[in-house]
Design an enzyme around this catalytic site. Structure first.
Site, PDB file in Angstrom:
ATOM      1  N   GLY A  11       0.771  -1.237   0.000  1.00 19.75           N
ATOM      2  CA  GLY A  11       0.000   0.000   0.000  1.00 19.75           C
ATOM      3  C   GLY A  11       0.802   1.287   0.000  1.00 19.75           C
ATOM      4  O   GLY A  11       0.219   2.364  -0.129  1.00 19.75           O
ATOM      5  N   THR A  12       2.119   1.213   0.134  1.00 17.05           N
ATOM      6  CA  THR A  12       2.933   2.439   0.079  1.00 17.05           C
ATOM      7  C   THR A  12       3.574   2.636  -1.288  1.00 17.05           C
ATOM      8  O   THR A  12       4.308   3.595  -1.495  1.00 17.05           O
ATOM      9  CB  THR A  12       4.042   2.429   1.150  1.00 17.05           C
ATOM     10  OG1 THR A  12       4.903   1.304   0.924  1.00 17.05           O
ATOM     11  CG2 THR A  12       3.445   2.351   2.547  1.00 17.05           C
ATOM     12  N   GLY A  16      -0.083   1.180  -5.271  1.00 19.34           N
ATOM     13  CA  GLY A  16      -0.717   0.731  -4.037  1.00 19.34           C
ATOM     14  C   GLY A  16      -1.323   1.848  -3.215  1.00 19.34           C
ATOM     15  O   GLY A  16      -2.424   1.720  -2.675  1.00 19.34           O
ATOM     16  N   LYS A 138       4.325 -13.507 -13.343  1.00 22.06           N
ATOM     17  CA  LYS A 138       2.899 -13.228 -13.135  1.00 22.06           C
ATOM     18  C   LYS A 138       2.049 -14.439 -13.518  1.00 22.06           C
ATOM     19  O   LYS A 138       1.038 -14.729 -12.862  1.00 22.06           O
ATOM     20  CB  LYS A 138       2.481 -11.994 -13.950  1.00 22.06           C
ATOM     21  CG  LYS A 138       2.981 -10.686 -13.361  1.00 22.06           C
ATOM     22  CD  LYS A 138       2.509  -9.481 -14.160  1.00 22.06           C
ATOM     23  CE  LYS A 138       2.963  -8.179 -13.510  1.00 22.06           C
ATOM     24  NZ  LYS A 138       2.511  -6.979 -14.260  1.00 22.06           N
ATOM     25  N   ARG A 142      -0.578 -16.566 -11.290  1.00 20.73           N
ATOM     26  CA  ARG A 142      -1.934 -16.868 -11.770  1.00 20.73           C
ATOM     27  C   ARG A 142      -2.241 -18.361 -11.650  1.00 20.73           C
ATOM     28  O   ARG A 142      -3.326 -18.757 -11.201  1.00 20.73           O
ATOM     29  CB  ARG A 142      -2.099 -16.444 -13.230  1.00 20.73           C
ATOM     30  CG  ARG A 142      -2.291 -14.962 -13.458  1.00 20.73           C
ATOM     31  CD  ARG A 142      -2.719 -14.710 -14.900  1.00 20.73           C
ATOM     32  NE  ARG A 142      -2.892 -13.291 -15.206  1.00 20.73           N
ATOM     33  CZ  ARG A 142      -3.477 -12.851 -16.317  1.00 20.73           C
ATOM     34  NH1 ARG A 142      -3.918 -13.703 -17.222  1.00 20.73           N
ATOM     35  NH2 ARG A 142      -3.611 -11.548 -16.527  1.00 20.73           N
TER      36      ARG A 142
END
Length: 311
Positions: A11-12, A16, A138, A142
């Site tokens: 989140g930083t 994010g 990625k 997935r």
């Protein structure tokens, strides 16, 4: 049905922090992972405290402590991960496998959005090395998500304005050129540009939407699907000044990239697929998988509006 509780991991970071703000703005009870690895990074700590002031909950957990991740996940029913996948920042995509394990054990998550937010990795199996690493990793994440039967949504947000719009997609700078601009190829390949705050808005829109469950959602705002030449012309119209244009062939571009270091080559190989192959726009997207069709109420930022910040 009430709104989901959201945990943002990463989140930083660049996207994010915008996801956290969008989640709060759209009325979700929002939790932000606070990792002990933050150490003495006062800027990140102050950002986390600012989220707390706006109503977010900070949750201490670490990728190196499985139980702490499980406990954090159990507080919510939606997890959004935004850890970096670009080589010039911290390249952390595979750390998400630990988050997948925690989500599987917790058993309460109704939607997981892993760190994607760029090109669709499922379409990039042919990508050049070393940039291909990001797409392969990625896809590894997935496959782990789907093998664990975790409900999910994948967000393909194409090109962030801060890296591709403000500099007119010129390499080695984040500011628009004053005199000269290099066009890639003939400059007519279509590209998709996004305002980062819009990426966050659309992302949060998907989390309680049954139409996006177990699907890939593409952010393709129609007025922001522009060629490189059209991007430059938009800037010229705003400034009233014409730039001196030259072009670079695909072969010349690849030769230039060959002499760069590993990190630079990783990023520049993505440029090649975007501007020479047209990998963002050379396929059709169904209306039920395109964000502006799903959420027409969102007033997205046009490229011209984004560029006006640089005047």
């Amino acid at each position: 049905m009430g709104k989901s509780k959201v945990l943002v991991v990463g989140g930083t970071g660049y996207i994010g922090k915008r996801i956290v703000k969008a989640s709060l703005k759209q009325g979700h009870e929002t939790y932000v992972l606070q990792r002990p690895e933050i150490g003495l990074d006062t800027e990140k700590l102050q950002l986390l405290l600012s989220f707390k002031k706006k109503g977010a909950h900070l949750v201490e957990a670490s990728f190196s402590d499985h139980q702490s991740l499980v406990d954090a996940v159990k507080k919510v029913n939606v997890v959004i991960c935004t850890v970096s996948g670009v080589h010039f920042r911290s390249h952390s995509i595979l750390l998400q496998l630990k988050l997948v394990d925690a989500i599987k054990e917790a058993g309460n998550v109704k939607r997981f959005l892993p760190s994607e937010f760029g090109m669709d990795p499922s379409r990039m199996g042919h990508a050049l090395e070393p940039g291909r690493d990001t797409f392969d990793e990625k896809m590894t994440v997935r496959k782990a998500i789907e093998a664990a039967n975790i409900p999910h949504t994948y967000i393909c947000a194409n090109c962030f304005g801060g890296y591709f719009v403000g500099n007119l997609s010129q390499c080695g700078t984040l500011l628009p050129p004053k005199e000269n601009v290099v066009l890639f190829g003939d400059g007519n390949v279509k590209v998709v540009y996004l305002d980062e705050d819009d990426v966050a808005t659309y992302t949060i829109k998907t989390i309680d939407d049954p139409r996006t469950l177990n699907k890939t959602v593409y952010l393709r705002p129609p007025e922001n699907v522009l060629s490189h030449r059209e991007l430059v012309e938009t800037w010229e119209k705003l400034t009233g000044k014409e730039l001196n244009k030259s072009s670079m062939t695909g072969e010349a571009f690849l030769q230039l990239v060959e002499g760069m270091d590993h990190v630079q080559r990783a990023g520049m190989s993505h440029f090649y697929h975007i501007y020479y192959e047209g990998c963002l726009t050379n396929f059709e997207v169904a209306d039920d998988q395109e964000a502006t069709k799903l959420y027409p109420e969102v007033k997205y930022t046009r490229v011209s509006e984004y560029l006006a910040r640089y005047l």
